[in-house]
Design a protein around this motif. Sequence first.
Motif, short mmCIF file in Angstrom:
data_model
loop_
_atom_site.label_atom_id
_atom_site.label_comp_id
_atom_site.label_asym_id
_atom_site.label_seq_id
_atom_site.Cartn_x
_atom_site.Cartn_y
_atom_site.Cartn_z
N UNK A 5 0.81 -1.16 -0.31
CA UNK A 5 0.30 -0.17 -0.26
C UNK A 5 0.89 1.43 -0.05
N UNK A 6 -0.19 2.63 -0.77
CA UNK A 6 1.14 3.46 -0.58
C UNK A 6 0.21 4.66 -0.29
N UNK A 7 0.87 5.93 0.54
CA UNK A 7 0.15 6.78 0.80
C UNK A 7 -0.14 7.67 -0.33
N UNK A 8 -0.01 7.23 -1.29
CA UNK A 8 -0.46 7.44 -2.95
C UNK A 8 -2.09 6.78 -3.19
N UNK A 9 -2.37 6.24 -2.98
CA UNK A 9 -3.28 5.53 -2.46
C UNK A 9 -5.18 6.27 -1.61
N UNK A 10 -4.70 7.40 -1.14
CA UNK A 10 -5.20 7.96 -0.50
C UNK A 10 -6.17 9.33 -0.58
N UNK A 11 -7.14 10.25 -0.18
CA UNK A 11 -6.96 11.33 -0.81
C UNK A 11 -8.30 11.65 -0.02
N UNK A 12 -8.47 13.05 0.14
CA UNK A 12 -9.71 13.41 0.57
C UNK A 12 -10.64 13.96 -0.30
N UNK A 13 -11.85 14.13 -0.52
CA UNK A 13 -12.86 15.28 -0.65
C UNK A 13 -14.23 15.34 0.42
N UNK A 14 -14.14 16.87 0.23
CA UNK A 14 -14.79 17.83 1.23
C UNK A 14 -15.63 16.52 2.43
N UNK A 15 -14.02 16.78 2.97
CA UNK A 15 -13.31 15.83 4.03
C UNK A 15 -13.34 14.30 4.77
N UNK A 16 -14.12 13.33 3.86
CA UNK A 16 -14.21 12.10 3.57
C UNK A 16 -13.00 11.41 3.21
#
Length: 88
Positions: A5-16
Amino acid sequence: MIPNDSINNYFFIRKKMFRINRNIPGVKKVALQQWNKSTFYDDFPKEKIKEVIQYETPKELPSELVFPYIDYLEMKTYRWQDLAFVKD
């Protein structure tokens, strides 16, 4: 912990928080999973949360994530499992 797993697989959109899942067996498209911070903290140190990409609006999403985000919203709104046709 998810292997490779990588940190690049995560993101926030509208605080979710979402996780990008690219390796689904038998499926060639990208899928999004809503994620929570506590699970993220189980896999990564707490200070890594600052490195997660944040999008304010869906218009800022990269083109590969637009349709998976729409799919996520449709699943949340329409609840396809309730609309399934029942054979008599």
